[in-house]
Design an enzyme around this catalytic site. Structure first.
Site, PDB file in Angstrom:
ATOM      1  N   ASP A  23       0.861  -1.171   0.000  1.00  0.00           N
ATOM      2  CA  ASP A  23       0.000   0.000   0.000  1.00  0.00           C
ATOM      3  C   ASP A  23       0.906   1.232   0.000  1.00  0.00           C
ATOM      4  OD1 ASP A  23      -2.224   1.640   0.095  1.00  0.00           O
ATOM      5  OD2 ASP A  23      -3.209   0.494   1.685  1.00  0.00           O
ATOM      6  N   TRP A  24       0.321   2.404  -0.169  1.00  0.00           N
ATOM      7  CA  TRP A  24       1.082   3.626  -0.466  1.00  0.00           C
ATOM      8  C   TRP A  24       1.667   4.250   0.803  1.00  0.00           C
ATOM      9  CZ3 TRP A  24      -0.463   1.270  -4.403  1.00  0.00           C
ATOM     10  CH2 TRP A  24      -0.226   1.723  -5.706  1.00  0.00           C
TER      11      TRP A  24
END
Length: 794
Positions: free
Chosen positions: A272-273
């Site tokens: 995920d970011w």
């Protein structure tokens, strides 16, 4: 000297020829891998562009491939490796709708949110939605849409439940697989997320989700397993949180032992970011099986290079992940140089949106006032149901005029339009009050300006760029309401709720109704009922809300969720009988949020002052620093049905304008295969669809079991009055298994299993029993808790 120059020139020419020939193709991945330098390999494992950092932090310079896209994988031109573009989702393509210096617009279709799609219980229809989303992904020059969201509805307070499908892993897995197959049939990819146990938004980047191996396998991972086995997603996204003390992004048990070794996943895993994480080296993520670090920072590339050079990272791990990246890249539209049009077919996709929303909207209550008889449907099959002619309605509630098509955060979409209730009813030939329209339109204009003026700068999610905002409801005096009774034939009240990424829901103001909403429902119902006129409540929320305190007042209640940009039209189709409701709830609606066993340590139930005090004394606070899944396997209906707790609306519930009969249940066991069939008959007076839900009660054995568990489902076609259809569903002995922690295996205990078939978990129509032989399947030993849990028992 001349001889040396000749040799040197020959070497240069040879090297140049080799370089020119070594360009990535689908059939030369080994060759390209050998040709890559360590620096190029490291670069390929780190994202090339991102939505949070400035372009100076970009690795490879691909930041502006598609404005507003979430990120990329980097390009390596020397080897013919293109950048690939990753766009947020999952309810549509999330990119910038307008661009500086460009008069063209880039709006995308806002499809129904996850909870609405799942409530169709129609995998074929969800597949069509996936096809449309895959098409828009590709036409907008993107390669992968970051979805579907597949986390379990552990608790109704989770801010991102609107993106997710269900409290049940079978529904989650089957709906996700249909979505994935649809998207990928168009030549675009998905990223199934957030893997795994991402059950809350509060402190999501650090919270330790402590869960038993059995609950993890049977509930939180099972939906992902079904999707992996049945749809082969191109990518899976590792979640921010920890699972049993270890970050998912660096969790070898999760990303390699379970995902790849046990399930056979062949795609890539991306983070995920978040970029560089405290306490989680990038090399640990590579070793665990994470192939693409997003959003990507130069320091991560250097860490991989240094790790190989100093011996902390085996080049074999790097090569393994690079190979996976190359295998992914050759499937993408970017690699195949697809000529993106930037012109999706909005008309066709709007029709799919409208249809899928009507099947996902759930009729919770109807005392006979629906469908409305209007001037436009007096000759339809529904005209005999209701004798009262509806020409004009009084539309109450600010979300009647500012309809919420989807949630906020990375899951929001920027559509070309949103059909609100006013427009939807007008399109159906029903007039609305000009006075109420004037009041609410002007209030909304004022509320938007006030909301942004008072917004705290840290609340990044409270901007229109991150999705439509919910504004406080306003009250109306009894005088104003009574004036509407004189001119309207019926009243409609829309109750809206918004939620999204980064924050969970508050019980008092977002799960419960606020005093202004309670008063509006009571006052409108009292006034209109005195005049013998009906009142309908529309719930415009992506998640469950409290209904028990007010559901007795209105004549009908429709849970419309956040049904996409055609929402007003979809609801009007149902209100007027153009479509018969067939949606079913994919999560239990409790009487109170605290009825869920998981609520006791859920974020939002501890006030900030108490949190600070507890933190100072203990160092860690339940629901924030860690969450103990003490409810274990008893999530949702597994808890409410097993412990016989009263609910507002049970799992699988949903009404229709017609009635159905179930008969002739048959279960046949042949080796590892189990076939279940049942005949469903439309016993009412109008056409409609029904969902057959197959629950299974296991014999008493070594392992404790819930009272019943959903094991199969199917939806009928549109059945005419008196028409029948026999639904046949396939499952395996393995599908009846529970996870045996002591032996790291799936175990179906031998005995007589009862198959209970109905249209909700608490409305069983027919039952049939069958003997099933024992089944076992060994798995890897993985995800053992590092903290003791006090697990709920019967």
């Amino acid at each position: 000297m001349k001889k040396l120059l000749t040799i040197g020139l020959s070497i240069l020419l040879t090297t140049g020829t080799m370089s020119a020939q070594t360009k990535l193709r689908a059939d030369n991945i080994d060759e390209v891998l050998k040709a890559m330098t360590l620096e190029e390999k490291a670069k390929l494992l780190v994202g090339g562009a991102n939505k949070f950092f400035s372009s100076t932090a970009v690795v490879g310079g691909e930041a502006d491939l598609v404005a507003g896209a979430a990120g990329t994988s980097p390009e390596i031109p020397r080897l013919g490796i293109p950048a690939t573009v990753l766009t947020d989702g999952p309810a549509g393509v999330r990119i910038d709708p307008t661009r500086e210096g460009d008069s063209k617009t880039y709006y995308a279709t806002a499809f129904p949110i996850g909870s609405c799609l799942a409530s169709t219980w129609n995998t074929e229809l969800v597949g069509k939605v996936g096809e449309a989303i895959g098409n828009e992904t590709k036409e907008y020059r993107c390669d992968v849409i970051l979805g579907p969201g597949m986390n379990l509805h552990r608790n109704p307070l989770c801010g991102r439940n609107f993106e997710y499908y269900s409290e049940d892993p079978l529904v989650t897995g089957k709906i996700a697989a249909a979505y994935i197959n649809g998207v990928q049939s168009q030549g675009a990819g998905v990223s199934a997320k957030h893997f795994a146990v991402n059950s809350q938004e509060t402190d999501r980047t650090s919270v330790d989700e402590r869960v038993s191996q059995r609950a993890a396998r049977e509930l939180y991972l099972r939906g992902f397993e079904i999707a992996v086995r049945e749809s082969n997603p191109w990518t899976v996204m590792a979640s921010y949180n920890k699972v049993n003390g270890q970050f998912s992004m660096g969790n070898h048990d999760l990303l390699t032992k379970i995902l790849r070794d046990d399930w056979g996943f062949k795609g890539i895993v991306m983070t995920d970011w978040i970029g560089i994480r405290e306490g989680l080296p990038t090399i640990t993520e590579v070793q665990a099986g994470n192939d693409l670090m997003e959003p990507g920072q130069p320091a991560q590339v250097q860490e991989i290079i240094d790790g190989v050079k100093n011996g902390k990272l085996d080049i074999k791990d790097v090569d393994r992940n690079v190979r996976r990246m190359l295998e992914y890249i050759v499937k993408t539209p970017s690699f195949k140089q697809y000529p993106a049009s930037n012109n999706p077919d909005f008309k066709a996709h709007a029709a799919i949106t409208r249809q899928s929303a009507t099947e996902g909207i759930v009729l919770l209550k109807n005392n006979g006032c629906l469908p409305f008889r209007t001037e436009g449907n007096q000759n339809s099959q529904f005209s005999t149901i209701n004798s009262q002619l509806i020409k004009t309605v009084a539309l109450f509630g600010e979300n009647s005029y500012d309809f919420l098509s989807g949630g906020t955060g990375s899951g929001c979409v920027h559509p070309p339009y949103v059909v609100d209730m006013l427009q939807g009813l007008e399109n159906a030939g029903i007039k609305s009050s000009a006075t109420l329209t004037d009041i609410y339109r002007k209030y909304i204009e004022y509320a938007k300006v006030k909301f942004q003026a008072e917004r705290h700068p840290a609340k990044w999610f409270q901007t229109e760029a991150m999705g439509q905002q919910k504004y406080p409801e306003i009250g109306l005096s009894p005088i104003a309401i009574n004036k509407e009774v004189q001119t309207a034939d019926a009243a409609i009240i829309t109750i809206g709720r918004q939620a999204g990424e980064g924050i969970d829901r508050d019980i008092e103001t977002e799960f419960n109704l606020i005093p202004e909403e309670q008063a509006l429902i009571k006052d409108v119902c009292n006034a209109f009922h005195t005049a013998g006129k009906p009142v309908v409540v529309i719930i415009n929320s992506g998640s469950v809300i409290e209904t028990a305190s007010w559901s007795g007042y209105p004549d009908a209640i429709l849970c419309a969720w956040q049904p996409g940009m055609e929402g007003g039209n979809s609801i009007a189709d149902l209100l007027t009988g153009k479509v018969n409701p067939s949606g079913k709830l994919t999560m239990t609606w409790p009487i109170a949020a605290t009825d869920h066993a998981s609520t006791k340590d859920y974020p939002g139930t501890t006030d900030f002052y108490t949190y600070q005090v507890m933190k100072s004394y203990t160092g860690q606070v339940a629901g924030y620093d860690y969450t103990n899944h003490d409810e274990d396997i008893y999530v949702g209906y597994r808890y409410f049905d097993t412990f016989q707790k009263p609910v507002a609306y049970p799992f699988g519930y949903g009404l229709s304008y017609t009635t159905f009969e179930f008969s002739k249940p048959v279960v046949k066991v042949s080796g590892d295969n189990i076939t279940v069939s049942v005949t469903v008959k439309n016993s009412g007076s109008v056409s409609g669809k029904e969902v057959a839900q197959v629950y299974v009660a296991a014999p008493k054995g070594r392992l404790e079991k819930p009272a019943q568990e959903l094991k199969a489902f199917a939806k009928t076609r549109e059945l005419q009055p008196g028409e029948s259809q026999t639904l046949t569903m396939q499952l395996a002995r393995r599908d009846l298994a529970s996870f045996d922690e002591a032996n790291s295996q799936w175990l179906t205990e031998a005995g007589t299993y009862t198959f209970l078939i109905g249209n909700s978990s608490r409305d069983i129509k027919v039952t049939v029993a069958a003997k099933v032989a024992e089944y076992t399947e060994k798995t890897s030993k993985a995800l053992a808790p590092n903290q003791s849990l006090t697990l709920l028992k019967q």
